[in-house]
Design an enzyme around this catalytic site. Structure first.
Site, PDB file in Angstrom:
ATOM      1  N   LEU A 115      -5.262   5.732   6.643  1.00 58.24           N
ATOM      2  CA  LEU A 115      -5.644   5.561   5.307  1.00 58.24           C
ATOM      3  C   LEU A 115      -4.352   5.046   4.614  1.00 58.24           C
ATOM      4  O   LEU A 115      -3.236   5.809   4.418  1.00 58.24           O
ATOM      5  CB  LEU A 115      -6.458   6.622   4.744  1.00 58.24           C
ATOM      6  CG  LEU A 115      -7.977   6.681   5.096  1.00 58.24           C
ATOM      7  CD1 LEU A 115      -7.979   7.469   6.114  1.00 58.24           C
ATOM      8  CD2 LEU A 115      -8.526   7.470   3.653  1.00 58.24           C
ATOM      9  N   ARG A 153       0.741  -1.278  -0.080  1.00 60.26           N
ATOM     10  CA  ARG A 153       0.169   0.086   0.111  1.00 60.26           C
ATOM     11  C   ARG A 153       1.004   1.271   0.108  1.00 60.26           C
ATOM     12  O   ARG A 153       1.978   1.088   0.127  1.00 60.26           O
ATOM     13  CB  ARG A 153      -1.135   0.002   1.267  1.00 60.26           C
ATOM     14  CG  ARG A 153      -0.018   0.027   2.522  1.00 60.26           C
ATOM     15  CD  ARG A 153      -0.838   0.437   3.562  1.00 60.26           C
ATOM     16  NE  ARG A 153      -0.294   0.400   4.812  1.00 60.26           N
ATOM     17  CZ  ARG A 153       0.486   0.951   5.749  1.00 60.26           C
ATOM     18  NH1 ARG A 153       1.007   2.107   4.764  1.00 60.26           N
ATOM     19  NH2 ARG A 153       1.210   0.709   6.548  1.00 60.26           N
ATOM     20  N   GLY A 154       0.373   2.471  -0.257  1.00 63.98           N
ATOM     21  CA  GLY A 154       0.784   3.693  -0.207  1.00 63.98           C
ATOM     22  C   GLY A 154       1.267   3.929   1.387  1.00 63.98           C
ATOM     23  O   GLY A 154       0.461   3.278   2.269  1.00 63.98           O
ATOM     24  N   GLN A 188       3.786   5.165   4.954  1.00 69.14           N
ATOM     25  CA  GLN A 188       4.646   4.580   5.836  1.00 69.14           C
ATOM     26  C   GLN A 188       4.418   3.476   6.785  1.00 69.14           C
ATOM     27  O   GLN A 188       3.555   2.587   6.546  1.00 69.14           O
ATOM     28  CB  GLN A 188       5.124   5.844   6.560  1.00 69.14           C
ATOM     29  CG  GLN A 188       5.688   6.923   5.678  1.00 69.14           C
ATOM     30  CD  GLN A 188       7.430   6.483   5.509  1.00 69.14           C
ATOM     31  OE1 GLN A 188       7.846   5.845   6.357  1.00 69.14           O
ATOM     32  NE2 GLN A 188       8.138   7.519   4.598  1.00 69.14           N
ATOM     33  N   ILE A 189       4.748   3.657   7.909  1.00 71.22           N
ATOM     34  CA  ILE A 189       4.592   2.543   8.930  1.00 71.22           C
ATOM     35  C   ILE A 189       3.425   2.764   9.925  1.00 71.22           C
ATOM     36  O   ILE A 189       3.020   3.865  10.036  1.00 71.22           O
ATOM     37  CB  ILE A 189       5.590   2.221   9.853  1.00 71.22           C
ATOM     38  CG1 ILE A 189       5.638   0.854  10.630  1.00 71.22           C
ATOM     39  CG2 ILE A 189       6.082   3.441  10.845  1.00 71.22           C
ATOM     40  CD1 ILE A 189       6.805   0.520  11.215  1.00 71.22           C
ATOM     41  N   CYS A 230       2.768   6.599  10.584  1.00 72.14           N
ATOM     42  CA  CYS A 230       2.822   7.140   9.270  1.00 72.14           C
ATOM     43  C   CYS A 230       3.975   8.053   8.874  1.00 72.14           C
ATOM     44  O   CYS A 230       3.729   8.832   8.080  1.00 72.14           O
ATOM     45  CB  CYS A 230       1.617   7.864   9.127  1.00 72.14           C
ATOM     46  SG  CYS A 230       0.105   6.812   9.355  1.00 72.14           S
TER      47      CYS A 230
END
EC number: 2.3.1.181
Length: 218
Positions: free
Chosen positions: A152, A84-85, A87-88, A182
């Protein structure tokens, strides 16, 4: 918030015939991710969209832009690099995850519009219980007083999406302290329980399903 905790809104909408809703319970992350990939790869122009509602056991997921330096403390929780797009982030019990398997070509709008609609679904759900939530420029998700309550991340293949959103309901937030959520150092996180909303996972799944259906198909 003062007084009795608000009851989760129970505004039902008629099911959209082009949407299949699956409530999967608590399921392991990796098999669910592989199932999403397979669904997106195998669907045809006539395949109904699907919305999967579920929880995961504790797991960190690292998006395509993710950097392992955003895992800032040692932990026994597994880290899964995914497609997915973003970060963490962290998933765990008490967080409602909604995976959105939508054919954007049929909907007639793009991925940015879908992200905005998913954010609005959560904003509207919280607003119905007098909690003001907002977006944040450059950082997809939903925030209350600057703290993230919903994350998201999506992937699009051949015009069809998978992955989705994670909504913090009644969970242990401590694992977020081991990461830059994120990819943002010091980002605060919150959940419904801490806002005085005593919602169960099951209640939240029902209400979020309706909010997402309105947002995606309106």
């Amino acid at each position: 918030m003062n007084g009795a905790a608000p009851i989760i809104p129970d505004v039902r909408v008629e099911p959209d015939p082009s949407l299949v809703v699956r409530q999967l319970g608590r399921v392991a992350y990796e098999p669910t991710w592989r199932a999403m990939q397979a669904f997106a790869a195998q669907r045809s122009a006539g395949t109904a969209d699907e919305l999967w509602l579920l929880e995961h056991p504790p797991v960190y997921t690292l998006g395509q832009a993710g950097k392992r330096e955003h895992l800032i403390a040692a932990t026994d929780i597994p880290v899964v690099p995914i497609d997915r797009g973003g970060q963490i982030t962290y998933h765990g019990p008490g967080q409602v995850v909604a995976y959105v398997l939508v054919d954007l070509r049929r909907r007639g709008y793009g991925i940015r519009e879908l992200v905005a609609r998913l954010e609005q679904a959560v904003i509207d759900l919280l607003a119905a219980s007098n909690v003001e939530a907002t977006r944040r420029a450059g950082a997809p998700g939903v925030y209350v007083d600057g703290a993230k309550i919903a994350a998201l991340g999506l992937r699009v293949k051949h015009g069809c999406t998978y992955h989705g959103l994670a909504f913090n309901v009644d969970m242990d937030l401590e694992p977020f302290a081991a990461i830059n959520p994120c990819g943002y150092p010091g980002m605060a996180v919150t959940q419904c329980r801490d806002l005085g909303l005593n919602w169960s996972v099951e209640q939240t799944e029902r209400a979020l399903t309706d909010a997402l259906q309105r947002a995606i198909y309106s």
